[in-house]
Motif scaffolding. Sequence first.
Motif, PDB file in Angstrom:
ATOM      1  N   ASP A 188       0.835  -1.201   0.000  1.00  0.00           N
ATOM      2  CA  ASP A 188       0.000   0.000   0.000  1.00  0.00           C
ATOM      3  C   ASP A 188       0.871   1.253   0.000  1.00  0.00           C
ATOM      4  O   ASP A 188       0.572   2.234  -0.696  1.00  0.00           O
ATOM      5  CB  ASP A 188      -0.924   0.001   1.226  1.00  0.00           C
ATOM      6  CG  ASP A 188      -2.005  -1.065   1.137  1.00  0.00           C
ATOM      7  OD1 ASP A 188      -2.225  -1.592   0.032  1.00  0.00           O
ATOM      8  OD2 ASP A 188      -2.617  -1.366   2.186  1.00  0.00           O
ATOM      9  N   ARG A 189       1.951   1.230   0.784  1.00  0.00           N
ATOM     10  CA  ARG A 189       2.857   2.377   0.838  1.00  0.00           C
ATOM     11  C   ARG A 189       3.549   2.587  -0.504  1.00  0.00           C
ATOM     12  O   ARG A 189       3.704   3.730  -0.975  1.00  0.00           O
ATOM     13  CB  ARG A 189       3.890   2.151   1.937  1.00  0.00           C
ATOM     14  CG  ARG A 189       4.916   3.270   2.088  1.00  0.00           C
ATOM     15  CD  ARG A 189       4.263   4.606   2.366  1.00  0.00           C
ATOM     16  NE  ARG A 189       5.240   5.661   2.574  1.00  0.00           N
ATOM     17  CZ  ARG A 189       4.976   6.948   2.463  1.00  0.00           C
ATOM     18  NH1 ARG A 189       3.753   7.359   2.139  1.00  0.00           N
ATOM     19  NH2 ARG A 189       5.923   7.844   2.688  1.00  0.00           N
ATOM     20  N   GLU A 194       4.189   5.571  -5.547  1.00  0.00           N
ATOM     21  CA  GLU A 194       4.182   5.590  -7.006  1.00  0.00           C
ATOM     22  C   GLU A 194       3.178   6.617  -7.530  1.00  0.00           C
ATOM     23  O   GLU A 194       3.440   7.319  -8.518  1.00  0.00           O
ATOM     24  CB  GLU A 194       3.854   4.194  -7.543  1.00  0.00           C
ATOM     25  CG  GLU A 194       4.990   3.197  -7.362  1.00  0.00           C
ATOM     26  CD  GLU A 194       4.612   1.803  -7.806  1.00  0.00           C
ATOM     27  OE1 GLU A 194       3.432   1.601  -8.188  1.00  0.00           O
ATOM     28  OE2 GLU A 194       5.480   0.911  -7.791  1.00  0.00           O
ATOM     29  N   GLN A 195       2.017   6.702  -6.867  1.00  0.00           N
ATOM     30  CA  GLN A 195       1.020   7.688  -7.272  1.00  0.00           C
ATOM     31  C   GLN A 195       1.541   9.113  -7.044  1.00  0.00           C
ATOM     32  O   GLN A 195       1.357  10.006  -7.882  1.00  0.00           O
ATOM     33  CB  GLN A 195      -0.283   7.461  -6.516  1.00  0.00           C
ATOM     34  CG  GLN A 195      -0.983   6.164  -6.878  1.00  0.00           C
ATOM     35  CD  GLN A 195      -2.163   5.865  -5.986  1.00  0.00           C
ATOM     36  OE1 GLN A 195      -2.668   6.760  -5.299  1.00  0.00           O
ATOM     37  NE2 GLN A 195      -2.614   4.617  -5.999  1.00  0.00           N
ATOM     38  N   GLU A 196       2.206   9.308  -5.895  1.00  0.00           N
ATOM     39  CA  GLU A 196       2.779  10.622  -5.603  1.00  0.00           C
ATOM     40  C   GLU A 196       3.868  10.967  -6.607  1.00  0.00           C
ATOM     41  O   GLU A 196       3.970  12.108  -7.085  1.00  0.00           O
ATOM     42  CB  GLU A 196       3.331  10.640  -4.185  1.00  0.00           C
ATOM     43  CG  GLU A 196       3.911  11.994  -3.771  1.00  0.00           C
ATOM     44  CD  GLU A 196       4.447  11.980  -2.360  1.00  0.00           C
ATOM     45  OE1 GLU A 196       4.981  13.029  -1.931  1.00  0.00           O
ATOM     46  OE2 GLU A 196       4.340  10.941  -1.678  1.00  0.00           O
ATOM     47  N   ASN A 197       4.690   9.978  -6.935  1.00  0.00           N
ATOM     48  CA  ASN A 197       5.751  10.192  -7.919  1.00  0.00           C
ATOM     49  C   ASN A 197       5.169  10.564  -9.282  1.00  0.00           C
ATOM     50  O   ASN A 197       5.694  11.448  -9.986  1.00  0.00           O
ATOM     51  CB  ASN A 197       6.602   8.937  -8.035  1.00  0.00           C
ATOM     52  CG  ASN A 197       7.847   9.148  -8.877  1.00  0.00           C
ATOM     53  OD1 ASN A 197       8.508  10.172  -8.772  1.00  0.00           O
ATOM     54  ND2 ASN A 197       8.170   8.173  -9.710  1.00  0.00           N
ATOM     55  N   ALA A 198       4.069   9.893  -9.654  1.00  0.00           N
ATOM     56  CA  ALA A 198       3.425  10.188 -10.934  1.00  0.00           C
ATOM     57  C   ALA A 198       2.893  11.621 -10.948  1.00  0.00           C
ATOM     58  O   ALA A 198       3.011  12.337 -11.959  1.00  0.00           O
ATOM     59  CB  ALA A 198       2.306   9.190 -11.202  1.00  0.00           C
TER      60      ALA A 198
END
Length: 211
Positions: A188-189, A194-198
């Motif tokens: 989950d982390r 990955e979403q934040e990086n995107a």
Amino acid sequence: MGRFAHLAYTDSVRRVQAEQGSGLLGVRALAQPDTGPDELGPDEAAFLTTRDGFYLASTGETGWPYIQFRGGPAGFVHVLDERRLAWAEVRGNRQYITTGNLRTDGRVALFFMDYARQARLKLLGRARAQGLDEDPALTERLGTPRTDGKVERLMIVEVEGFNWNCHQHITPRYSDQELETALRPVRDRMDALEQENARLRARLAELGASD
């Protein structure tokens, strides 16, 4: 340890304990009176009903022991009361060695392992096979959960004694479900990162396009 020691610590065992310097262990265990079969408590019941497998030993007419593995979903072993546990026997390789052995000697040993937490419970008892139509209510009870396959009979074990074994030398192992549970927070982390990086990459792209 109760009844277990009185069953397992035979004269030969006691002599070896004395030879190896652990005679006091036997003295202490046998100092507890044999008041009859041990009763399963809440800790034992919780442990047994969360296992997804165990080892079952029986003995045939020739005196040779036979060990078989029984597996299924967690909870396929049902604790009926303080003295009995049971499960639904499904068709396997059709050798029927354990079932045959019980026709002449119902004494069995069961070994329940929790590799992840390095815990084990040893149990001595008397087992018997029961037909599915002998007790329809019990048959229904043991049917959920149970091991996949064709149910051929019920197996009922009357507990004589049990002992929680020490954890040393148990190599930790983890089932797929245990790994999934342990790794879920990490995954989950990672998904969140990955979403934040995107989002950050998209924002940088926007800033670069506006220059």
